[in-house]
Design a protein around this motif. Structure first.
Motif, PDB file in Angstrom:
ATOM      1  N   SER A   1       0.870  -1.272  -0.071  1.00  0.00           N
ATOM      2  CA  SER A   1      -0.019   0.204  -0.035  1.00  0.00           C
ATOM      3  C   SER A   1       0.787   1.231  -0.083  1.00  0.00           C
ATOM      4  O   SER A   1       2.173   1.222   0.512  1.00  0.00           O
ATOM      5  CB  SER A   1      -1.006  -0.029   1.356  1.00  0.00           C
ATOM      6  N   PRO A   2       0.243   2.410  -0.492  1.00  0.00           N
ATOM      7  CA  PRO A   2       0.968   3.732  -0.426  1.00  0.00           C
ATOM      8  C   PRO A   2       1.456   3.960   0.957  1.00  0.00           C
ATOM      9  O   PRO A   2       2.614   4.815   1.189  1.00  0.00           O
ATOM     10  CB  PRO A   2      -0.193   4.657  -0.828  1.00  0.00           C
ATOM     11  N   ALA A   3       0.834   3.605   2.177  1.00  0.00           N
ATOM     12  CA  ALA A   3       1.134   4.090   3.513  1.00  0.00           C
ATOM     13  C   ALA A   3       2.499   3.006   3.788  1.00  0.00           C
ATOM     14  O   ALA A   3       3.394   3.663   4.227  1.00  0.00           O
ATOM     15  CB  ALA A   3      -0.141   3.423   4.570  1.00  0.00           C
ATOM     16  N   THR A   4       2.598   1.969   3.438  1.00  0.00           N
ATOM     17  CA  THR A   4       3.680   1.048   3.812  1.00  0.00           C
ATOM     18  C   THR A   4       4.951   1.736   2.824  1.00  0.00           C
ATOM     19  O   THR A   4       5.985   1.934   3.522  1.00  0.00           O
ATOM     20  CB  THR A   4       3.565  -0.291   3.182  1.00  0.00           C
ATOM     21  N   LEU A   5       4.663   1.979   1.744  1.00  0.00           N
ATOM     22  CA  LEU A   5       5.823   2.465   1.169  1.00  0.00           C
ATOM     23  C   LEU A   5       6.311   4.005   1.369  1.00  0.00           C
ATOM     24  O   LEU A   5       7.429   4.268   1.462  1.00  0.00           O
ATOM     25  CB  LEU A   5       5.217   2.748  -0.669  1.00  0.00           C
ATOM     26  N   GLU A   6       5.222   4.683   2.314  1.00  0.00           N
ATOM     27  CA  GLU A   6       5.678   6.059   2.247  1.00  0.00           C
ATOM     28  C   GLU A   6       6.787   5.895   3.697  1.00  0.00           C
ATOM     29  O   GLU A   6       7.684   6.458   3.857  1.00  0.00           O
ATOM     30  CB  GLU A   6       4.539   6.966   2.844  1.00  0.00           C
ATOM     31  N   GLU A   7       6.446   4.774   4.629  1.00  0.00           N
ATOM     32  CA  GLU A   7       7.011   4.580   5.807  1.00  0.00           C
ATOM     33  C   GLU A   7       8.471   4.268   5.404  1.00  0.00           C
ATOM     34  O   GLU A   7       9.796   4.420   5.906  1.00  0.00           O
ATOM     35  CB  GLU A   7       6.606   3.410   6.560  1.00  0.00           C
TER      36      GLU A   7
ATOM     37  N   GLY B   1      10.074   4.748   2.425  1.00  0.00           N
ATOM     38  CA  GLY B   1      10.707   5.821   1.864  1.00  0.00           C
ATOM     39  C   GLY B   1      11.259   6.476   2.999  1.00  0.00           C
ATOM     40  O   GLY B   1      12.487   7.155   2.695  1.00  0.00           O
ATOM     41  N   ALA B   2      10.654   6.854   3.932  1.00  0.00           N
ATOM     42  CA  ALA B   2      11.154   7.507   5.071  1.00  0.00           C
ATOM     43  C   ALA B   2      12.578   7.105   5.756  1.00  0.00           C
ATOM     44  O   ALA B   2      13.238   7.703   6.045  1.00  0.00           O
ATOM     45  CB  ALA B   2      10.017   7.936   5.971  1.00  0.00           C
TER      46      ALA B   2
ATOM     47  N   THR C   1      15.310   7.534   3.301  1.00  0.00           N
ATOM     48  CA  THR C   1      15.809   9.213   3.319  1.00  0.00           C
ATOM     49  C   THR C   1      16.652   9.338   4.355  1.00  0.00           C
ATOM     50  O   THR C   1      17.804   9.833   4.445  1.00  0.00           O
ATOM     51  CB  THR C   1      14.665   9.991   3.518  1.00  0.00           C
TER      52      THR C   1
ATOM     53  N   LEU D   1       9.600   1.151  -5.234  1.00  0.00           N
ATOM     54  CA  LEU D   1       9.303   2.319  -4.494  1.00  0.00           C
ATOM     55  C   LEU D   1       9.048   3.565  -5.180  1.00  0.00           C
ATOM     56  O   LEU D   1       8.219   4.369  -4.794  1.00  0.00           O
ATOM     57  CB  LEU D   1      10.711   2.420  -3.496  1.00  0.00           C
ATOM     58  N   THR D   2       9.247   3.434  -6.483  1.00  0.00           N
ATOM     59  CA  THR D   2       9.096   4.793  -7.457  1.00  0.00           C
ATOM     60  C   THR D   2       8.520   4.050  -8.943  1.00  0.00           C
ATOM     61  O   THR D   2       8.737   2.827  -8.760  1.00  0.00           O
ATOM     62  CB  THR D   2      10.359   5.421  -7.514  1.00  0.00           C
TER      63      THR D   2
END
Lengths: 300, 300
Positions: free
Chosen positions: A60-66, A68-69, A72, A174-175
């Motif tokens: 999900s987008p939420a998992t990917l955001e985590e 990604g953070a 970074t 991821l992208t």
């Protein structure tokens, strides 16, 4: 090479040979019956034939955001960047890969025992599994470099002592992977043959080979023949897509001159029964962070 | 630069500036009414908007076979390979480009006055035209190198003294251009802006720039902005397809690691009224084989 290594039967000789050759695979692609998991029989058959599967929207987008953070944070950390686990671009300063990302308790680490991945791998390998290698691949925009064609198994066999073809790689996008920003290229059906490569692995080859591979590079004639028997495929997808591929699929990717970076998390699951032994063609094993010798079965 | 050159009004300053910038185009894309030629109004409008057109099947297999035979002959000719017109791959021995192929009476030379190309160019430029530059681009399989993003006009203006944006390039595909073998990438709408590049052209820059360009390279921010205003497009097609593109379209191509070579013939037609003057930012003009100063209008 140790004297005992020379006595082992090896269906996949490489870096001990004078000339390249295409040898038949002597292992199943799907182990056991290929049932009892989330993939329906058509998908299992497609994986068996072609050597890979592209599964959109597995994360999900939420998992990917985590995740990604986490990345970074890791990419900006000087201690991480100067660690042996970090690989910097050949012509630059940018982080190209970071190994052994599966041990932490952060979002990227949790991917290594995510049931969505592990249940698929169990279905295909019919054994308990552990993480043989994990890494983040960051292909930056504008100056992302190509990865030439290779079979991961060739290296894992020669340099790490992986006995047989009983490992599966999962690449979590991821992208966006567009046709034009250096997506993963696979040769369909190439996993059915082993390309035996001449050359001899020098001491500590991994220090340079992770930046630019000179050994275990398939020859032009073998590649031409594999493409004739199969075909070239681009693995495209949006973030959250997962590409599942057999350890012996011939793959690579072009450089990336677009502004769109191409990042993924790469987890390799190996069958517990296929744990590493002595390298088949290298003076000594590579470090634990590239090739786990400690077998920790994943409990799900 | 000569003292008179400094007095010319130049809407497209480059290599005389301290920092990069995006400047608006001050020339039409389609000159005159854009009528009286083979392109219907929708195609003309699409060219005007996006900066390029892809026209499948403009040349027949028979013509392509003749052109291919010419190239095989030229590429094998040691005299040709050692001529100034020949550019060899940076890391290898293979012929990458061959310039000034339009003067011969062979099949490749005849493309330069083929009515199918010239009538389109007349329609878009509304003037008599001549061949400013011609070349064969051979991107070999396995080791074909990338061409980074560039506007041809930036170089033709700075180094050759082309005054305005009134030239059209035609790329005739000789081999299939797949998504994965390093096809031409264009940025839609990028021809509407000029990317002014810092740097100063050194003496005889062309001797190295044809192999690897270091000057006139657009900066990351400008590229990001152009992609934001437009989008990246892959120009794909079978042999016989022609890509028609404006002299100021930002374009490039990735390397080619597949066995499928990517070859094309590239002809640039310039308006007679836009003939070359003094270079706008170089010590002296480049040789005739790269940038024709002798204007020979094409009679059709």
């Amino acid at each position: 090479m140790s004297p005992t290594a020379a006595l082992r039967y090896d269906p996949y000789p490489t870096r001990t040979v004078d000339r390249p050759s295409l040898l038949p695979r002597e292992d199943p692609v799907v182990w056991g019956r290929g049932t009892g998991g989330p993939l329906d029989p058509e998908l299992v058959a497609s994986y068996e034939d072609n050597g890979y599967l592209v599964i959109p929207g597995l994360f999900s987008p939420a998992t990917l955001e985590e995740v990604g953070a986490d990345l970074t944070r890791l990419a900006a950390d000087d201690e991480v960047r100067s660690s042996p686990q970090a690989v910097i671009e050949p012509d630059g300063e940018e982080l190209r890969s970071l190994f052994q990302v599966h041990l932490g308790d952060d979002a990227v680490g949790r991917l290594a025992h995510d049931p969505r991945l592990v249940s698929i791998v169990h279905q295909l390998l019919d054994d308990e599994v552990y993480v043989h290698q994990s890494r983040v691949n960051l292909k930056p925009g504008f100056r992302g470099k190509e990865f030439y064609w290779h079979s991961d198994f060739e290296t894992w066999h020669a340099e790490d002592g992986m006995p047989r073809m009983r490992a599966v790689s999962c690449s979590v996008l991821l992208t966006p992977n567009h046709a034009y920003n250096g997506p993963l290229l696979t040769i369909d059906r190439s996993h059915q043959w082993f390309v035996s490569c001449p050359g001899e692995t020098p001491e500590d080859n991994y220090r340079t080979s992770l930046r630019r591979q000179d050994l275990g590079v398939p020859d032009d004639d073998s590649l031409r023949e594999l493409v004739r028997r199969g075909r070239i495929n681009q693995c495209l997808g949006q973030p959250g897509t997962v590409v599942i591929f057999d350890c012996n699929v011939m793959h690579g990717s072009s450089g990336n001159l677009t502004p769109f970076e191409r990042n993924n998390v790469f987890m390799v699951f190996n069958a517990v029964s296929n744990a590493l032994g002595e390298p088949f063609a290298a003076p000594r094993p590579r470090p634990e962070f590239i090739a786990a010798r400690e077998v920790r079965p994943i409990l799900v």
